[in-house]
Write a protein that holds these residues in place. Structure first.
Motif, PDB file in Angstrom:
ATOM      1  N   PHE A   1       0.836  -1.207   0.000  1.00 11.83           N
ATOM      2  CA  PHE A   1       0.000   0.000   0.000  1.00 11.83           C
ATOM      3  C   PHE A   1       0.872   1.258   0.000  1.00 11.83           C
ATOM      4  O   PHE A   1       0.762   2.105   0.895  1.00 11.83           O
ATOM      5  CB  PHE A   1      -0.923   0.002   1.220  1.00 11.83           C
ATOM      6  N   PRO A   2       1.718   1.407  -0.990  1.00 14.74           N
ATOM      7  CA  PRO A   2       2.607   2.576  -1.032  1.00 14.74           C
ATOM      8  C   PRO A   2       1.832   3.831  -1.442  1.00 14.74           C
ATOM      9  O   PRO A   2       0.689   3.737  -1.931  1.00 14.74           O
ATOM     10  CB  PRO A   2       3.619   2.187  -2.105  1.00 14.74           C
ATOM     11  N   PRO A   3       2.425   5.007  -1.281  1.00 12.78           N
ATOM     12  CA  PRO A   3       1.756   6.259  -1.642  1.00 12.78           C
ATOM     13  C   PRO A   3       1.342   6.337  -3.112  1.00 12.78           C
ATOM     14  O   PRO A   3       0.371   7.035  -3.424  1.00 12.78           O
ATOM     15  CB  PRO A   3       2.810   7.323  -1.314  1.00 12.78           C
ATOM     16  N   ILE A   4       2.026   5.639  -4.007  1.00  8.82           N
ATOM     17  CA  ILE A   4       1.641   5.685  -5.416  1.00  8.82           C
ATOM     18  C   ILE A   4       0.300   5.004  -5.643  1.00  8.82           C
ATOM     19  O   ILE A   4      -0.380   5.247  -6.638  1.00  8.82           O
ATOM     20  CB  ILE A   4       2.738   5.030  -6.307  1.00  8.82           C
TER      21      ILE A   4
ATOM     22  N   THR B   1      -8.566   4.276   4.247  1.00  5.21           N
ATOM     23  CA  THR B   1      -8.809   4.599   5.649  1.00  5.21           C
ATOM     24  C   THR B   1      -7.846   3.874   6.582  1.00  5.21           C
ATOM     25  O   THR B   1      -7.490   4.405   7.640  1.00  5.21           O
ATOM     26  CB  THR B   1     -10.258   4.267   6.045  1.00  5.21           C
ATOM     27  N   MET B   2      -7.411   2.668   6.207  1.00  6.07           N
ATOM     28  CA  MET B   2      -6.432   1.961   7.034  1.00  6.07           C
ATOM     29  C   MET B   2      -5.081   2.670   6.997  1.00  6.07           C
ATOM     30  O   MET B   2      -4.400   2.791   8.020  1.00  6.07           O
ATOM     31  CB  MET B   2      -6.306   0.499   6.589  1.00  6.07           C
ATOM     32  N   VAL B   3      -4.716   3.150   5.821  1.00  6.80           N
ATOM     33  CA  VAL B   3      -3.471   3.919   5.721  1.00  6.80           C
ATOM     34  C   VAL B   3      -3.605   5.228   6.488  1.00  6.80           C
ATOM     35  O   VAL B   3      -2.674   5.682   7.153  1.00  6.80           O
ATOM     36  CB  VAL B   3      -3.111   4.179   4.242  1.00  6.80           C
ATOM     37  N   GLU B   4      -4.793   5.830   6.414  1.00  5.05           N
ATOM     38  CA  GLU B   4      -5.059   7.047   7.189  1.00  5.05           C
ATOM     39  C   GLU B   4      -4.905   6.770   8.686  1.00  5.05           C
ATOM     40  O   GLU B   4      -4.321   7.565   9.424  1.00  5.05           O
ATOM     41  CB  GLU B   4      -6.471   7.539   6.903  1.00  5.05           C
ATOM     42  N   HIS B   5      -5.441   5.637   9.129  1.00  3.63           N
ATOM     43  CA  HIS B   5      -5.336   5.268  10.541  1.00  3.63           C
ATOM     44  C   HIS B   5      -3.874   5.163  10.965  1.00  3.63           C
ATOM     45  O   HIS B   5      -3.494   5.660  12.035  1.00  3.63           O
ATOM     46  CB  HIS B   5      -6.035   3.926  10.780  1.00  3.63           C
ATOM     47  N   ILE B   6      -3.073   4.528  10.151  1.00  2.00           N
ATOM     48  CA  ILE B   6      -1.652   4.365  10.475  1.00  2.00           C
ATOM     49  C   ILE B   6      -0.972   5.732  10.544  1.00  2.00           C
ATOM     50  O   ILE B   6      -0.171   6.008  11.447  1.00  2.00           O
ATOM     51  CB  ILE B   6      -0.967   3.461   9.429  1.00  2.00           C
ATOM     52  N   GLY B   7      -1.346   6.626   9.601  1.00  2.00           N
ATOM     53  CA  GLY B   7      -0.811   7.985   9.644  1.00  2.00           C
ATOM     54  C   GLY B   7      -1.231   8.722  10.896  1.00  2.00           C
ATOM     55  O   GLY B   7      -0.441   9.460  11.504  1.00  2.00           O
ATOM     56  N   ASP B   8      -2.486   8.509  11.311  1.00  2.00           N
ATOM     57  CA  ASP B   8      -2.976   9.138  12.542  1.00  2.00           C
ATOM     58  C   ASP B   8      -2.191   8.658  13.759  1.00  2.00           C
ATOM     59  O   ASP B   8      -1.866   9.450  14.654  1.00  2.00           O
ATOM     60  CB  ASP B   8      -4.455   8.817  12.746  1.00  2.00           C
ATOM     61  N   MET B   9      -1.916   7.363  13.817  1.00  2.00           N
ATOM     62  CA  MET B   9      -1.169   6.826  14.961  1.00  2.00           C
ATOM     63  C   MET B   9       0.245   7.416  15.012  1.00  2.00           C
ATOM     64  O   MET B   9       0.760   7.724  16.093  1.00  2.00           O
ATOM     65  CB  MET B   9      -1.092   5.297  14.886  1.00  2.00           C
ATOM     66  N   CYS B  10       0.827   7.591  13.835  1.00  2.00           N
ATOM     67  CA  CYS B  10       2.151   8.230  13.788  1.00  2.00           C
ATOM     68  C   CYS B  10       2.065   9.683  14.246  1.00  2.00           C
ATOM     69  O   CYS B  10       2.928  10.170  14.987  1.00  2.00           O
ATOM     70  CB  CYS B  10       2.723   8.158  12.368  1.00  2.00           C
ATOM     71  N   ALA B  11       1.001  10.381  13.816  1.00  2.00           N
ATOM     72  CA  ALA B  11       0.831  11.790  14.175  1.00  2.00           C
ATOM     73  C   ALA B  11       0.583  11.950  15.671  1.00  2.00           C
ATOM     74  O   ALA B  11       1.146  12.844  16.314  1.00  2.00           O
ATOM     75  CB  ALA B  11      -0.322  12.392  13.377  1.00  2.00           C
ATOM     76  N   ILE B  12      -0.260  11.081  16.237  1.00  2.00           N
ATOM     77  CA  ILE B  12      -0.537  11.160  17.675  1.00  2.00           C
ATOM     78  C   ILE B  12       0.719  10.819  18.472  1.00  2.00           C
ATOM     79  O   ILE B  12       1.011  11.449  19.500  1.00  2.00           O
ATOM     80  CB  ILE B  12      -1.697  10.207  18.054  1.00  2.00           C
TER      81      ILE B  12
ATOM     82  N   VAL C   1       1.281  11.961  -2.019  1.00  2.00           N
ATOM     83  CA  VAL C   1       2.224  11.665  -3.100  1.00  2.00           C
ATOM     84  C   VAL C   1       3.456  12.567  -3.018  1.00  2.00           C
ATOM     85  O   VAL C   1       4.598  12.106  -3.139  1.00  2.00           O
ATOM     86  CB  VAL C   1       1.530  11.830  -4.475  1.00  2.00           C
ATOM     87  N   VAL C   2       3.227  13.862  -2.782  1.00  2.00           N
ATOM     88  CA  VAL C   2       4.324  14.834  -2.773  1.00  2.00           C
ATOM     89  C   VAL C   2       5.274  14.605  -1.598  1.00  2.00           C
ATOM     90  O   VAL C   2       6.496  14.554  -1.773  1.00  2.00           O
ATOM     91  CB  VAL C   2       3.755  16.278  -2.728  1.00  2.00           C
ATOM     92  N   GLU C   3       4.715  14.455  -0.376  1.00  2.00           N
ATOM     93  CA  GLU C   3       5.569  14.356   0.803  1.00  2.00           C
ATOM     94  C   GLU C   3       6.316  13.022   0.885  1.00  2.00           C
ATOM     95  O   GLU C   3       7.284  12.902   1.624  1.00  2.00           O
ATOM     96  CB  GLU C   3       4.749  14.608   2.069  1.00  2.00           C
ATOM     97  N   ASN C   4       5.848  12.033   0.141  1.00  2.00           N
ATOM     98  CA  ASN C   4       6.595  10.780   0.054  1.00  2.00           C
ATOM     99  C   ASN C   4       7.529  10.759  -1.149  1.00  2.00           C
ATOM    100  O   ASN C   4       8.147   9.724  -1.440  1.00  2.00           O
ATOM    101  CB  ASN C   4       5.629   9.590  -0.013  1.00  2.00           C
ATOM    102  N   ARG C   5       7.587  11.908  -1.839  1.00  2.00           N
ATOM    103  CA  ARG C   5       8.517  12.093  -2.958  1.00  2.00           C
ATOM    104  C   ARG C   5       8.424  10.954  -3.979  1.00  2.00           C
ATOM    105  O   ARG C   5       9.419  10.337  -4.362  1.00  2.00           O
ATOM    106  CB  ARG C   5       9.954  12.229  -2.437  1.00  2.00           C
TER     107      ARG C   5
ATOM    108  N   LYS D   1       9.666  -1.186  -7.171  1.00  2.00           N
ATOM    109  CA  LYS D   1       9.090  -0.706  -5.901  1.00  2.00           C
ATOM    110  C   LYS D   1      10.203  -0.141  -5.019  1.00  2.00           C
ATOM    111  O   LYS D   1      11.252  -0.757  -4.851  1.00  2.00           O
ATOM    112  CB  LYS D   1       8.371  -1.844  -5.179  1.00  2.00           C
ATOM    113  N   ASP D   2       9.965   1.045  -4.426  1.00  2.00           N
ATOM    114  CA  ASP D   2      11.010   1.696  -3.633  1.00  2.00           C
ATOM    115  C   ASP D   2      10.498   2.289  -2.318  1.00  2.00           C
ATOM    116  O   ASP D   2      11.240   2.968  -1.610  1.00  2.00           O
ATOM    117  CB  ASP D   2      11.700   2.801  -4.442  1.00  2.00           C
ATOM    118  N   TYR D   3       9.226   2.043  -1.960  1.00  2.00           N
ATOM    119  CA  TYR D   3       8.666   2.627  -0.742  1.00  2.00           C
ATOM    120  C   TYR D   3       8.938   1.740   0.461  1.00  2.00           C
ATOM    121  O   TYR D   3       8.777   0.521   0.395  1.00  2.00           O
ATOM    122  CB  TYR D   3       7.156   2.830  -0.889  1.00  2.00           C
ATOM    123  N   GLU D   4       9.344   2.360   1.568  1.00  2.00           N
ATOM    124  CA  GLU D   4       9.558   1.624   2.812  1.00  2.00           C
ATOM    125  C   GLU D   4       8.922   2.397   3.957  1.00  2.00           C
ATOM    126  O   GLU D   4       9.321   3.522   4.264  1.00  2.00           O
ATOM    127  CB  GLU D   4      11.053   1.421   3.083  1.00  2.00           C
ATOM    128  N   PHE D   5       7.921   1.788   4.573  1.00  2.00           N
ATOM    129  CA  PHE D   5       7.211   2.433   5.670  1.00  2.00           C
ATOM    130  C   PHE D   5       8.130   2.598   6.887  1.00  2.00           C
ATOM    131  O   PHE D   5       8.933   1.733   7.193  1.00  2.00           O
ATOM    132  CB  PHE D   5       5.993   1.587   6.073  1.00  2.00           C
TER     133      PHE D   5
END
Length: 456
Positions: free
Chosen positions: A142-145, A261-272, A376-380, A437-441
């Motif tokens: 589930f990369p940003p692309i 929404t699952m990716v959003e959730h993961i982003g929220d957990m990182c933000a919190i 997309v932008v912030e994950n370059r 593929k080049d994305y790494e969470f």
């Protein structure tokens, strides 16, 4: 403990709000409920779902989330905007006597709720995968692309309904739009965190003062009553003879939205985690927070309430107050439950002018797409690579093209797939099979949190 007791709210971190005293904890709880209010009740207003059930299961879902995450994460679960596209595809509002789409599609809403309930169960699958394989290996699919263009498409496919709602009374819609923009750009403190709520209130008041609101149902509604609307529940659907093809179509249509929404959730957990200075990704772990979010969503859907999601608005309140105690969030959840037993309040939300919904939706849907661009932008993401151009192009063209085609969906026998479902499935498949593929969470916090649909 002594330092926390003497800490001024907003200047030093407070991890145990009990040191502030019960009155302050209650006030902070009201502040968190106030922050989630406008966005949470807007979803049932747009979909035709029960406002009271929405508030009840926002509160109950939050408490369930806290139970499953060991009571460690200060997150509030409110209505998810991402699933609006699914509700619109499966149960679009019906025209009223004037031809405006304002009437809840009670016949089809249970099918949409069933699809959302299944989407909530998908969280459980991802939770198990995170537990077994770890975040990096799972997020490679589930990369940003993939997620970025999906989020962009969610907002754009909803844009037509926002404009149509605004067109009923453009000046009322413009009041909402202007207030949202002013509060978001120039607002300070709490004002900046609740722009949607302020936009709704300002536009609603303007409409009421000019005689554009019918308060008949508000006057007739009792002050106290049960928050359930049986005709909107999946239980009601299952007690009858449902159309199996429609059930399958609803599931296939709405499941791909859960990817975003699952990716959003993961982003929220990182933000919190970043806001509170605690690593909630590791403790209690994403497998627990995903489990809580998914079960809360499925539970809400079974009773005719919208999907739940962790709320960026409340993360903003955490940053504002610097009180990071999850107990305060649980107080807010209790207050939401109390409000759910007030049918008069629900009637007040239901009476909201269509143009008011349209005004805030116009900004909101655009923000959803903008968050996809930001993802997309912030994950370059490198668009000099042909694989990335092809994946993004096919996701967006299929999602939007099918949605606005004459058929409005892709028919596979008795099952119909929305454009968003087709685009998401094609994007995931192409990302899995194409080389490069080049994305790494986990390597870039800014990128990992850039999919938060509620951050603005």
């Amino acid at each position: 403990m002594a330092n926390e007791a003497n800490a001024a709210i907003g200047t030093q971190p407070v991890y145990d709000a009990r040191t502030l005293g019960k009155p302050r904890m209650l006030v902070l709880g009201f502040q968190h409920m106030f922050a989630m209010f406008g966005a949470t009740v807007l979803v049932p207003a747009l979909t035709g779902l029960s406002v009271s059930a929405t508030l009840l299961f926002a509160g109950l879902g939050t408490l369930l989330f806290h139970l499953l995450s060991k009571g460690k994460v200060p997150a509030f679960l409110g209505s998810s905007f991402a699933f609006l596209g699914g509700y619109a595809a499966i149960a679009p509002k019906l025209p009223d006597a004037g031809g405006n789409p304002t009437v809840a599609n009670t016949e089809m809403l249970p099918y949409a709720c069933f699809g959302v309930a299944c989407a909530g169960l998908l969280y459980l699958v991802l939770s198990a995968l995170f537990k077994v394989f770890g975040a990096k290996r799972v997020m490679a699919f589930f990369p940003p692309i993939v997620t970025g263009p999906i989020i962009i498409s969610i907002g754009l496919t909803l844009s037509k309904s926002a404009v149509e709602n605004c067109a009923t009374h453009w000046w009322i819609a413009l009041v909402a739009i202007l207030v949202v923009i002013i509060a978001n750009i120039w607002g300070k403190g709490m004002i900046k965190i609740i722009p949607i709520l302020l936009g709704v209130i300002a536009s609603y008041v303007a409409a009421a003062l000019t005689g554009n609101v019918d308060f008949t149902q508000v006057t007739a509604a009792p002050w106290i009553g049960l928050p359930f609307a049986g005709e909107d529940t999946v239980f009601y659907l299952l007690s009858h003879d449902p159309d199996s093809a429609l059930l399958v179509s609803a599931v296939i249509t709405i499941l791909p939205i859960a990817i975003a929404t699952m990716v959003e959730h993961i982003g929220d957990m990182c933000a919190i985690s970043s806001t509170c200075g605690r690593n909630y990704v590791q403790d209690p772990g994403l497998h627990r927070t995903l489990l809580g979010d998914g079960l809360a969503t499925s539970l809400a859907s079974l009773f005719g309430a919208p999907a739940n999601t962790t709320y960026g608005e409340n993360t903003g309140v955490l940053a504002l107050s610097r009180v990071y105690d999850p107990r305060v969030i649980r107080i807010a959840a209790g207050l939401a439950i109390l409000f759910s037993f007030c049918p008069k309040f629900a009637a007040l939300v239901t009476a909201m002018p269509q143009a008011t919904c349209g005004g805030v939706s116009l900004v909101l849907y655009g923000m959803i797409s903008a968050v996809g661009v930001r993802n997309v932008v912030e994950n370059r993401v490198d668009f000099t690579k042909s694989r990335n151009v092809i994946i993004a192009a096919l996701i967006m063209v299929l999602s939007i093209g099918i949605a606005y085609s004459t058929a409005g969906a892709l028919a596979l026998g008795p099952v119909k797939l929305t454009g968003l479902a087709v685009g998401a499935l094609v994007g995931i498949l192409l990302n899995a099979v194409l080389p490069g593929k080049d994305y790494e969470f986990g390597t870039d916090l800014k990128g990992d949190t850039s999919s938060d649909l509620g951050r603005y």
